[in-house]
Write a protein that holds these residues in place. Structure first.
Motif, PDB file in Angstrom:
ATOM      1  N   ALA A  87       0.828  -1.203   0.000  1.00  0.00           N
ATOM      2  CA  ALA A  87       0.000   0.000   0.000  1.00  0.00           C
ATOM      3  C   ALA A  87       0.864   1.255   0.000  1.00  0.00           C
ATOM      4  CB  ALA A  87      -0.932  -0.005   1.211  1.00  0.00           C
ATOM      5  N   PHE A  88       0.269   2.337  -0.458  1.00  0.00           N
ATOM      6  CA  PHE A  88       0.776   3.669  -0.171  1.00  0.00           C
ATOM      7  C   PHE A  88       0.000   4.185   1.034  1.00  0.00           C
ATOM      8  CE2 PHE A  88       1.724   3.711  -4.872  1.00  0.00           C
ATOM      9  CZ  PHE A  88       3.105   3.821  -4.741  1.00  0.00           C
ATOM     10  N   TYR A  89       0.581   5.123   1.766  1.00  0.00           N
ATOM     11  CA  TYR A  89      -0.053   5.628   2.979  1.00  0.00           C
ATOM     12  C   TYR A  89      -0.084   7.156   2.937  1.00  0.00           C
ATOM     13  CZ  TYR A  89       0.976   0.846   4.276  1.00  0.00           C
ATOM     14  OH  TYR A  89       1.053  -0.539   4.274  1.00  0.00           O
ATOM     15  N   ILE A  90      -1.274   7.715   2.961  1.00  0.00           N
ATOM     16  CA  ILE A  90      -1.407   9.173   3.018  1.00  0.00           C
ATOM     17  C   ILE A  90      -1.295   9.591   4.474  1.00  0.00           C
ATOM     18  CG2 ILE A  90      -2.932  11.139   2.621  1.00  0.00           C
ATOM     19  CD1 ILE A  90      -4.252   9.537   0.383  1.00  0.00           C
ATOM     20  N   TYR A  91      -0.364  10.476   4.751  1.00  0.00           N
ATOM     21  CA  TYR A  91      -0.175  10.959   6.123  1.00  0.00           C
ATOM     22  C   TYR A  91      -0.372  12.468   6.156  1.00  0.00           C
ATOM     23  CZ  TYR A  91       2.306  12.487  10.351  1.00  0.00           C
ATOM     24  OH  TYR A  91       2.637  13.090  11.526  1.00  0.00           O
ATOM     25  N   GLN A  92      -1.268  12.921   7.025  1.00  0.00           N
ATOM     26  CA  GLN A  92      -1.551  14.351   7.188  1.00  0.00           C
ATOM     27  C   GLN A  92      -1.194  14.775   8.608  1.00  0.00           C
ATOM     28  OE1 GLN A  92      -5.436  15.628   5.843  1.00  0.00           O
ATOM     29  NE2 GLN A  92      -5.456  17.392   7.214  1.00  0.00           N
ATOM     30  N   ILE A 155      -1.726  13.242  -8.327  1.00  0.00           N
ATOM     31  CA  ILE A 155      -1.489  12.799  -6.944  1.00  0.00           C
ATOM     32  C   ILE A 155      -2.381  13.573  -5.978  1.00  0.00           C
ATOM     33  CG2 ILE A 155       0.244  12.589  -5.125  1.00  0.00           C
ATOM     34  CD1 ILE A 155       2.340  12.413  -7.431  1.00  0.00           C
ATOM     35  N   GLU A 156      -2.489  14.883  -6.195  1.00  0.00           N
ATOM     36  CA  GLU A 156      -3.320  15.721  -5.322  1.00  0.00           C
ATOM     37  C   GLU A 156      -4.783  15.275  -5.360  1.00  0.00           C
ATOM     38  OE1 GLU A 156      -4.456  20.452  -4.640  1.00  0.00           O
ATOM     39  OE2 GLU A 156      -3.188  19.848  -6.331  1.00  0.00           O
ATOM     40  N   LYS A 157      -5.276  14.904  -6.522  1.00  0.00           N
ATOM     41  CA  LYS A 157      -6.667  14.466  -6.666  1.00  0.00           C
ATOM     42  C   LYS A 157      -6.926  13.188  -5.873  1.00  0.00           C
ATOM     43  CE  LYS A 157     -10.135  13.438 -10.231  1.00  0.00           C
ATOM     44  NZ  LYS A 157     -10.374  13.291 -11.695  1.00  0.00           N
ATOM     45  N   ILE A 158      -5.990  12.248  -5.931  1.00  0.00           N
ATOM     46  CA  ILE A 158      -6.140  10.996  -5.181  1.00  0.00           C
ATOM     47  C   ILE A 158      -6.119  11.266  -3.678  1.00  0.00           C
ATOM     48  CG2 ILE A 158      -5.067   8.769  -4.661  1.00  0.00           C
ATOM     49  CD1 ILE A 158      -4.041   8.746  -7.567  1.00  0.00           C
ATOM     50  N   ILE A 159      -5.211  12.129  -3.257  1.00  0.00           N
ATOM     51  CA  ILE A 159      -5.122  12.467  -1.828  1.00  0.00           C
ATOM     52  C   ILE A 159      -6.425  13.099  -1.346  1.00  0.00           C
ATOM     53  CG2 ILE A 159      -4.015  14.025  -0.174  1.00  0.00           C
ATOM     54  CD1 ILE A 159      -1.369  13.501  -1.615  1.00  0.00           C
ATOM     55  N   LYS A 160      -6.946  14.054  -2.097  1.00  0.00           N
ATOM     56  CA  LYS A 160      -8.179  14.743  -1.687  1.00  0.00           C
ATOM     57  C   LYS A 160      -9.369  13.784  -1.630  1.00  0.00           C
ATOM     58  CE  LYS A 160      -7.062  19.487  -3.002  1.00  0.00           C
ATOM     59  NZ  LYS A 160      -7.400  20.638  -3.880  1.00  0.00           N
ATOM     60  N   LYS A 161      -9.380  12.815  -2.522  1.00  0.00           N
ATOM     61  CA  LYS A 161     -10.444  11.815  -2.510  1.00  0.00           C
ATOM     62  C   LYS A 161     -10.439  11.035  -1.203  1.00  0.00           C
ATOM     63  CE  LYS A 161     -11.802   7.509  -4.840  1.00  0.00           C
ATOM     64  NZ  LYS A 161     -11.448   6.566  -5.937  1.00  0.00           N
TER      65      LYS A 161
END
Length: 411
Positions: A87-92, A155-161
Protein backbone atom coordinates in the motif's frame (compact mmCIF):
# COMPACT_ATOMS: atom_id res chain seq x y z
CA UNK A 1 11.86 9.12 -13.67
CA UNK A 2 11.33 8.55 -9.96
CA UNK A 3 10.63 5.01 -8.78
CA UNK A 4 8.10 4.75 -5.96
CA UNK A 5 6.58 1.51 -4.72
CA UNK A 6 3.83 0.49 -2.33
CA UNK A 7 4.97 -1.72 0.52
CA UNK A 8 3.53 -3.83 3.31
CA UNK A 9 3.99 -1.61 6.32
CA UNK A 10 4.22 -2.88 9.86
CA UNK A 11 1.82 -0.62 11.77
CA UNK A 12 0.35 -0.19 15.24
CA UNK A 13 -3.21 -1.33 15.80
CA UNK A 14 -5.78 1.44 15.42
CA UNK A 15 -6.44 1.66 19.16
CA UNK A 16 -2.74 2.03 20.03
CA UNK A 17 -1.45 4.27 17.21
CA UNK A 18 -1.44 7.42 19.38
CA UNK A 19 0.37 5.61 22.19
CA UNK A 20 2.92 3.80 20.02
CA UNK A 21 4.06 6.58 17.68
CA UNK A 22 6.67 9.07 18.86
CA UNK A 23 8.61 12.10 17.82
CA UNK A 24 12.19 11.62 16.69
CA UNK A 25 14.27 10.30 19.60
CA UNK A 26 16.49 13.43 19.68
CA UNK A 27 13.44 15.70 20.01
CA UNK A 28 12.80 14.70 23.64
CA UNK A 29 14.43 16.25 26.67
CA UNK A 30 15.77 13.74 29.23
CA UNK A 31 12.79 14.48 31.48
CA UNK A 32 10.28 13.93 28.68
CA UNK A 33 12.00 10.75 27.61
CA UNK A 34 11.97 9.40 31.14
CA UNK A 35 8.28 10.16 31.54
CA UNK A 36 7.40 8.40 28.28
CA UNK A 37 9.42 5.32 29.22
CA UNK A 38 8.08 5.20 32.77
CA UNK A 39 4.40 5.73 32.06
CA UNK A 40 3.67 4.57 28.50
CA UNK A 41 4.40 0.86 27.99
CA UNK A 42 3.31 1.04 24.34
CA UNK A 43 5.67 3.82 23.23
CA UNK A 44 8.01 3.06 20.34
CA UNK A 45 10.67 4.75 22.49
CA UNK A 46 10.93 1.45 24.41
CA UNK A 47 12.20 -0.13 21.21
CA UNK A 48 14.66 2.68 20.50
CA UNK A 49 15.88 2.70 24.10
CA UNK A 50 15.72 -0.98 25.14
CA UNK A 51 18.58 -0.70 27.64
CA UNK A 52 16.63 1.85 29.72
CA UNK A 53 15.59 -0.67 32.34
CA UNK A 54 19.16 -1.92 32.80
CA UNK A 55 20.47 1.52 33.84
CA UNK A 56 23.87 0.74 32.41
CA UNK A 57 25.94 1.50 29.34
CA UNK A 58 25.93 -1.04 26.52
CA UNK A 59 27.85 -1.09 23.25
CA UNK A 60 26.13 0.03 20.06
CA UNK A 61 26.21 -3.56 18.79
CA UNK A 62 24.48 -4.83 21.95
CA UNK A 63 22.00 -1.98 21.80
CA UNK A 64 21.05 -2.74 18.20
CA UNK A 65 20.46 -6.38 19.14
CA UNK A 66 18.26 -5.27 22.03
CA UNK A 67 16.34 -2.97 19.67
CA UNK A 68 15.62 -5.91 17.37
CA UNK A 69 14.58 -8.08 20.32
CA UNK A 70 12.23 -5.41 21.71
CA UNK A 71 10.74 -4.85 18.25
CA UNK A 72 10.04 -8.57 17.99
CA UNK A 73 8.35 -8.46 21.40
CA UNK A 74 6.07 -5.64 20.28
CA UNK A 75 5.05 -7.65 17.22
CA UNK A 76 4.42 -10.80 19.23
CA UNK A 77 2.26 -8.77 21.64
CA UNK A 78 0.22 -7.58 18.64
CA UNK A 79 1.08 -3.94 19.21
CA UNK A 80 2.22 -4.09 15.59
CA UNK A 81 1.02 -6.12 12.64
CA UNK A 82 2.07 -6.25 8.99
CA UNK A 83 -0.37 -5.28 6.25
CA UNK A 84 -1.47 -8.13 3.97
CA UNK A 85 -1.29 -6.07 0.79
CA UNK A 86 1.29 -3.53 -0.44
CA UNK A 87 0.00 0.00 0.00
CA UNK A 88 0.78 3.67 -0.17
CA UNK A 89 -0.05 5.63 2.98
CA UNK A 90 -1.41 9.17 3.02
CA UNK A 91 -0.17 10.96 6.12
CA UNK A 92 -1.55 14.35 7.19
CA UNK A 93 -0.01 16.38 10.00
CA UNK A 94 -1.97 19.40 11.20
CA UNK A 95 -0.13 21.90 13.39
CA UNK A 96 -1.92 24.86 15.02
CA UNK A 97 -0.92 26.99 12.00
CA UNK A 98 -0.29 24.66 9.03
CA UNK A 99 -1.41 21.41 7.43
CA UNK A 100 0.97 19.05 5.63
CA UNK A 101 -0.18 16.07 3.59
CA UNK A 102 1.88 13.65 1.53
CA UNK A 103 2.40 9.99 0.68
CA UNK A 104 4.55 7.44 2.51
CA UNK A 105 6.11 5.01 0.04
CA UNK A 106 9.18 2.92 -0.69
CA UNK A 107 11.73 4.78 -2.83
CA UNK A 108 14.65 3.29 -4.70
CA UNK A 109 18.29 3.27 -3.62
CA UNK A 110 18.99 3.08 -7.36
CA UNK A 111 17.45 6.56 -7.76
CA UNK A 112 19.83 7.93 -5.15
CA UNK A 113 22.86 6.42 -6.87
CA UNK A 114 21.62 7.71 -10.25
CA UNK A 115 21.06 11.23 -8.90
CA UNK A 116 17.28 11.15 -9.32
CA UNK A 117 17.06 11.56 -5.55
CA UNK A 118 19.34 14.49 -4.73
CA UNK A 119 20.77 15.79 -1.46
CA UNK A 120 21.35 19.43 -0.54
CA UNK A 121 23.83 19.01 2.28
CA UNK A 122 26.79 16.78 3.05
CA UNK A 123 26.80 13.93 5.57
CA UNK A 124 29.22 12.64 8.18
CA UNK A 125 30.75 9.26 7.34
CA UNK A 126 30.77 8.21 11.00
CA UNK A 127 27.00 8.70 11.29
CA UNK A 128 26.39 7.02 7.94
CA UNK A 129 28.24 3.86 8.99
CA UNK A 130 26.59 3.78 12.42
CA UNK A 131 23.08 3.96 10.99
CA UNK A 132 23.98 1.39 8.33
CA UNK A 133 24.94 -1.02 11.14
CA UNK A 134 21.72 -0.14 12.94
CA UNK A 135 19.60 -0.98 9.88
CA UNK A 136 21.40 -4.26 9.26
CA UNK A 137 21.13 -5.43 12.89
CA UNK A 138 17.56 -4.30 13.55
CA UNK A 139 16.12 -5.06 10.10
CA UNK A 140 13.69 -2.14 10.01
CA UNK A 141 13.32 1.63 9.69
CA UNK A 142 10.52 3.48 11.42
CA UNK A 143 11.10 7.11 10.42
CA UNK A 144 10.62 8.04 6.76
CA UNK A 145 12.99 10.31 4.89
CA UNK A 146 11.33 13.58 3.85
CA UNK A 147 11.46 14.03 0.07
CA UNK A 148 9.85 16.84 -1.89
CA UNK A 149 8.53 16.92 -5.44
CA UNK A 150 6.81 19.44 -7.76
CA UNK A 151 3.07 19.67 -7.10
CA UNK A 152 1.18 17.13 -9.20
CA UNK A 153 -2.55 17.29 -10.01
CA UNK A 154 -3.02 13.52 -10.35
CA UNK A 155 -1.49 12.80 -6.94
CA UNK A 156 -3.32 15.72 -5.32
CA UNK A 157 -6.67 14.47 -6.67
CA UNK A 158 -6.14 11.00 -5.18
CA UNK A 159 -5.12 12.47 -1.83
CA UNK A 160 -8.18 14.74 -1.69
CA UNK A 161 -10.44 11.81 -2.51
CA UNK A 162 -9.14 9.85 0.47
CA UNK A 163 -9.25 12.84 2.81
CA UNK A 164 -13.06 12.71 2.51
CA UNK A 165 -13.04 9.20 4.00
CA UNK A 166 -12.57 8.09 7.58
CA UNK A 167 -8.82 7.83 8.35
CA UNK A 168 -7.23 4.63 9.56
CA UNK A 169 -5.63 6.73 12.32
CA UNK A 170 -6.79 10.05 13.74
CA UNK A 171 -5.35 11.41 16.98
CA UNK A 172 -3.94 14.55 18.58
CA UNK A 173 -0.65 14.74 20.47
CA UNK A 174 0.31 16.94 23.42
CA UNK A 175 2.04 19.45 21.14
CA UNK A 176 -1.45 20.20 19.73
CA UNK A 177 -0.68 18.54 16.39
CA UNK A 178 -3.23 16.18 14.89
CA UNK A 179 -2.21 13.14 12.84
CA UNK A 180 -4.26 11.32 10.23
CA UNK A 181 -3.37 8.32 8.07
CA UNK A 182 -5.19 6.67 5.18
CA UNK A 183 -4.25 3.38 3.49
CA UNK A 184 -4.26 3.16 -0.33
CA UNK A 185 -4.23 -0.48 -1.38
CA UNK A 186 -6.49 -0.17 -4.42
CA UNK A 187 -4.53 -1.45 -7.44
CA UNK A 188 -5.89 1.23 -9.79
CA UNK A 189 -4.88 4.09 -7.50
CA UNK A 190 -1.51 2.48 -6.78
CA UNK A 191 -0.88 2.33 -10.53
CA UNK A 192 -1.95 5.99 -10.96
CA UNK A 193 0.44 7.13 -8.21
CA UNK A 194 3.31 5.02 -9.54
CA UNK A 195 2.79 6.38 -13.07
CA UNK A 196 2.48 9.98 -11.84
CA UNK A 197 5.88 9.78 -10.17
CA UNK A 198 7.44 8.43 -13.36
CA UNK A 199 7.03 11.96 -14.74
CA UNK A 200 8.98 13.40 -11.79
CA UNK A 201 12.61 13.79 -12.87
CA UNK A 202 14.01 14.72 -9.46
CA UNK A 203 13.13 14.13 -5.81
CA UNK A 204 14.95 16.39 -3.36
CA UNK A 205 15.93 15.23 0.13
CA UNK A 206 14.48 17.79 2.52
CA UNK A 207 15.28 15.96 5.76
CA UNK A 208 16.99 12.63 6.45
CA UNK A 209 20.27 12.84 4.54
CA UNK A 210 22.08 10.38 6.82
CA UNK A 211 19.21 7.88 6.79
CA UNK A 212 19.11 8.00 2.99
CA UNK A 213 22.85 7.56 2.54
CA UNK A 214 23.00 4.76 5.10
CA UNK A 215 20.09 2.91 3.50
CA UNK A 216 21.72 3.13 0.07
CA UNK A 217 25.13 2.01 1.37
CA UNK A 218 23.49 -1.01 2.98
CA UNK A 219 21.62 -1.79 -0.25
CA UNK A 220 24.90 -2.00 -2.13
CA UNK A 221 26.48 -4.17 0.54
CA UNK A 222 23.56 -6.62 0.78
CA UNK A 223 23.34 -6.84 -3.01
CA UNK A 224 26.98 -8.01 -3.14
CA UNK A 225 26.34 -10.56 -0.38
CA UNK A 226 23.23 -11.98 -2.07
CA UNK A 227 24.12 -14.42 -4.87
CA UNK A 228 20.48 -14.41 -6.02
CA UNK A 229 20.09 -10.62 -5.97
CA UNK A 230 17.26 -9.42 -8.26
CA UNK A 231 17.01 -5.73 -7.44
CA UNK A 232 13.50 -6.12 -6.03
CA UNK A 233 14.47 -7.18 -2.51
CA UNK A 234 13.20 -4.85 0.25
CA UNK A 235 16.75 -3.69 1.02
CA UNK A 236 16.87 -2.03 -2.42
CA UNK A 237 14.33 0.53 -1.20
CA UNK A 238 13.88 2.84 1.77
CA UNK A 239 10.81 4.45 3.33
CA UNK A 240 10.09 8.06 2.36
CA UNK A 241 7.44 10.69 2.95
CA UNK A 242 6.78 12.42 -0.38
CA UNK A 243 5.54 15.98 0.11
CA UNK A 244 4.64 18.59 -2.55
CA UNK A 245 7.07 21.52 -2.72
CA UNK A 246 4.30 24.03 -1.98
CA UNK A 247 3.81 22.53 1.48
CA UNK A 248 7.46 22.48 2.56
CA UNK A 249 8.47 25.05 5.19
CA UNK A 250 12.10 26.16 5.44
CA UNK A 251 13.49 28.10 8.40
CA UNK A 252 16.97 29.46 8.99
CA UNK A 253 19.60 28.66 11.61
CA UNK A 254 21.19 31.42 13.68
CA UNK A 255 24.97 31.36 14.20
CA UNK A 256 26.53 31.93 17.64
CA UNK A 257 30.28 32.48 17.97
CA UNK A 258 32.20 31.93 21.21
CA UNK A 259 35.13 34.33 20.61
CA UNK A 260 36.24 37.10 18.25
CA UNK A 261 39.42 35.38 17.06
CA UNK A 262 41.72 37.78 18.93
CA UNK A 263 39.88 40.93 17.82
CA UNK A 264 38.09 43.41 20.01
CA UNK A 265 34.61 44.63 19.08
CA UNK A 266 35.83 47.78 17.35
CA UNK A 267 38.31 45.82 15.23
CA UNK A 268 35.62 43.30 14.30
CA UNK A 269 33.33 46.10 13.08
CA UNK A 270 36.16 47.60 11.01
CA UNK A 271 36.82 44.26 9.29
CA UNK A 272 33.12 43.60 8.65
CA UNK A 273 32.71 47.16 7.36
CA UNK A 274 35.03 46.36 4.47
CA UNK A 275 32.42 44.00 3.03
CA UNK A 276 29.12 45.19 4.53
CA UNK A 277 27.29 48.44 5.05
CA UNK A 278 26.75 48.57 8.81
CA UNK A 279 23.76 50.25 10.43
CA UNK A 280 23.59 50.31 14.23
CA UNK A 281 20.12 49.45 15.52
CA UNK A 282 20.96 49.87 19.24
CA UNK A 283 18.40 47.92 21.32
CA UNK A 284 15.92 47.56 18.47
CA UNK A 285 15.53 43.90 17.56
CA UNK A 286 16.49 43.62 13.92
CA UNK A 287 15.61 40.80 11.54
CA UNK A 288 16.71 40.86 7.87
CA UNK A 289 14.04 41.75 5.32
CA UNK A 290 15.91 40.90 2.11
CA UNK A 291 18.55 38.58 0.75
CA UNK A 292 22.25 39.41 1.35
CA UNK A 293 21.27 41.16 4.57
CA UNK A 294 22.18 39.91 8.05
CA UNK A 295 21.47 40.75 11.65
CA UNK A 296 24.34 40.86 14.14
CA UNK A 297 24.23 41.21 17.91
CA UNK A 298 27.41 42.41 19.60
CA UNK A 299 28.09 44.08 22.96
CA UNK A 300 24.42 44.60 23.77
CA UNK A 301 23.44 46.13 20.41
CA UNK A 302 21.89 44.98 17.16
CA UNK A 303 23.41 45.78 13.77
CA UNK A 304 22.05 45.50 10.23
CA UNK A 305 24.65 44.23 7.77
CA UNK A 306 24.01 44.73 4.05
CA UNK A 307 26.41 43.20 1.55
CA UNK A 308 28.41 45.61 -0.59
CA UNK A 309 28.00 44.13 -4.05
CA UNK A 310 31.27 45.79 -5.13
CA UNK A 311 33.15 43.89 -2.42
CA UNK A 312 31.83 40.41 -3.22
CA UNK A 313 31.80 38.37 -6.42
CA UNK A 314 28.97 35.99 -7.26
CA UNK A 315 30.45 33.01 -9.09
CA UNK A 316 27.76 30.31 -8.93
CA UNK A 317 24.45 29.41 -7.27
CA UNK A 318 26.11 28.54 -3.97
CA UNK A 319 27.96 31.88 -3.79
CA UNK A 320 24.56 33.63 -3.79
CA UNK A 321 23.33 31.74 -0.73
CA UNK A 322 23.29 33.87 2.41
CA UNK A 323 24.72 31.12 4.63
CA UNK A 324 27.64 30.74 2.23
CA UNK A 325 28.16 34.51 1.98
CA UNK A 326 28.38 34.79 5.77
CA UNK A 327 30.89 31.96 5.93
CA UNK A 328 33.17 33.19 3.14
CA UNK A 329 33.15 36.85 4.21
CA UNK A 330 32.99 36.77 8.02
CA UNK A 331 33.04 33.41 9.76
CA UNK A 332 36.08 32.03 7.96
CA UNK A 333 38.40 34.99 7.13
CA UNK A 334 37.59 37.23 10.11
CA UNK A 335 36.49 34.90 12.93
CA UNK A 336 38.81 32.03 11.98
CA UNK A 337 36.23 29.27 11.62
CA UNK A 338 37.60 26.78 9.09
CA UNK A 339 35.47 23.70 9.68
CA UNK A 340 31.93 25.01 9.84
CA UNK A 341 30.58 21.58 10.75
CA UNK A 342 32.90 20.60 13.58
CA UNK A 343 34.50 23.78 14.96
CA UNK A 344 33.52 24.14 18.64
CA UNK A 345 33.64 27.93 18.33
CA UNK A 346 30.35 27.97 16.42
CA UNK A 347 26.92 26.82 17.58
CA UNK A 348 23.68 26.76 15.59
CA UNK A 349 20.08 27.17 16.63
CA UNK A 350 17.02 26.98 14.39
CA UNK A 351 15.04 30.22 14.25
CA UNK A 352 11.54 28.96 13.57
CA UNK A 353 9.93 31.30 16.06
CA UNK A 354 11.92 34.45 15.24
CA UNK A 355 12.79 34.73 18.92
CA UNK A 356 15.21 37.04 20.70
CA UNK A 357 17.70 34.20 21.05
CA UNK A 358 20.28 36.19 19.08
CA UNK A 359 20.36 38.60 22.03
CA UNK A 360 19.80 36.36 25.05
CA UNK A 361 22.54 33.83 24.28
CA UNK A 362 25.13 36.56 23.81
CA UNK A 363 23.94 38.48 26.88
CA UNK A 364 24.41 35.31 28.93
CA UNK A 365 28.16 35.53 28.27
CA UNK A 366 28.39 32.15 26.56
CA UNK A 367 28.92 33.78 23.15
CA UNK A 368 30.53 37.00 21.94
CA UNK A 369 28.55 37.62 18.76
CA UNK A 370 25.56 36.18 16.89
CA UNK A 371 24.28 36.36 13.32
CA UNK A 372 20.86 35.87 11.75
CA UNK A 373 19.63 35.76 8.16
CA UNK A 374 16.57 35.03 6.05
CA UNK A 375 15.77 31.36 5.39
CA UNK A 376 16.77 29.79 2.10
CA UNK A 377 13.98 29.20 -0.39
CA UNK A 378 13.03 25.95 -2.12
CA UNK A 379 14.11 27.57 -5.39
CA UNK A 380 17.59 28.25 -3.97
CA UNK A 381 17.82 24.71 -2.66
CA UNK A 382 16.89 23.19 -6.02
CA UNK A 383 19.17 25.49 -8.02
CA UNK A 384 22.16 24.64 -5.84
CA UNK A 385 21.43 20.90 -5.88
CA UNK A 386 20.87 20.84 -9.64
CA UNK A 387 24.27 22.49 -10.08
CA UNK A 388 25.79 19.55 -8.14
CA UNK A 389 26.70 21.83 -5.24
CA UNK A 390 26.03 21.39 -1.52
CA UNK A 391 24.80 23.91 1.03
CA UNK A 392 26.85 24.57 4.17
CA UNK A 393 25.75 22.58 7.24
CA UNK A 394 22.86 23.99 9.24
CA UNK A 395 21.50 26.12 6.42
CA UNK A 396 17.94 24.82 6.54
CA UNK A 397 15.58 23.73 9.29
CA UNK A 398 12.74 22.05 7.44
CA UNK A 399 9.22 21.13 8.47
CA UNK A 400 7.20 19.01 8.78
CA UNK A 401 8.99 16.87 11.34
CA UNK A 402 7.67 13.33 11.10
CA UNK A 403 6.57 10.88 13.74
CA UNK A 404 8.19 7.48 14.09
CA UNK A 405 6.43 4.11 13.92
CA UNK A 406 3.16 5.09 12.24
CA UNK A 407 4.52 2.94 9.41
CA UNK A 408 7.59 0.70 9.66
CA UNK A 409 9.58 -0.57 6.69
CA UNK A 410 11.20 -3.98 7.09
CA UNK A 411 14.33 -4.77 5.10
Amino acid sequence: MAIVKPFKAVRPSRDKAALVSSKSYEAYTPAELGAKLNFNPFSFLHILNPDYKYHQEVSSEQRFQLVHKKYTEFKSSNYFSKDNKPAFYIYQNNTPTKSYCGIISATAAEDYHNNVIKKHEDTLEKRELLFEKYLKKTGFNAEPVLLTYPDNEVIEKIIKKHQKKRPEYEFTTTDRNSHLLWVINNEKEISQITEAFKSVTTLYIADGHHRTTSSCLLAKKLAKENKNHTGQEPYNFFMSYLLPESQLDIYEFNRFIRDLNGLNSAELLIEIGKIFKIQKKHQEFFRPTEKNQFSMYLDGEFYALSLKKSAYKFTDALSKLDAQILFTTVLNPILGINDIRNDSKIVYSQNKSGSLELKTKVDSGEFKVSFGMLPATIEELKTIVDANLLMPPKTTFIEPKLRSALTIYEL
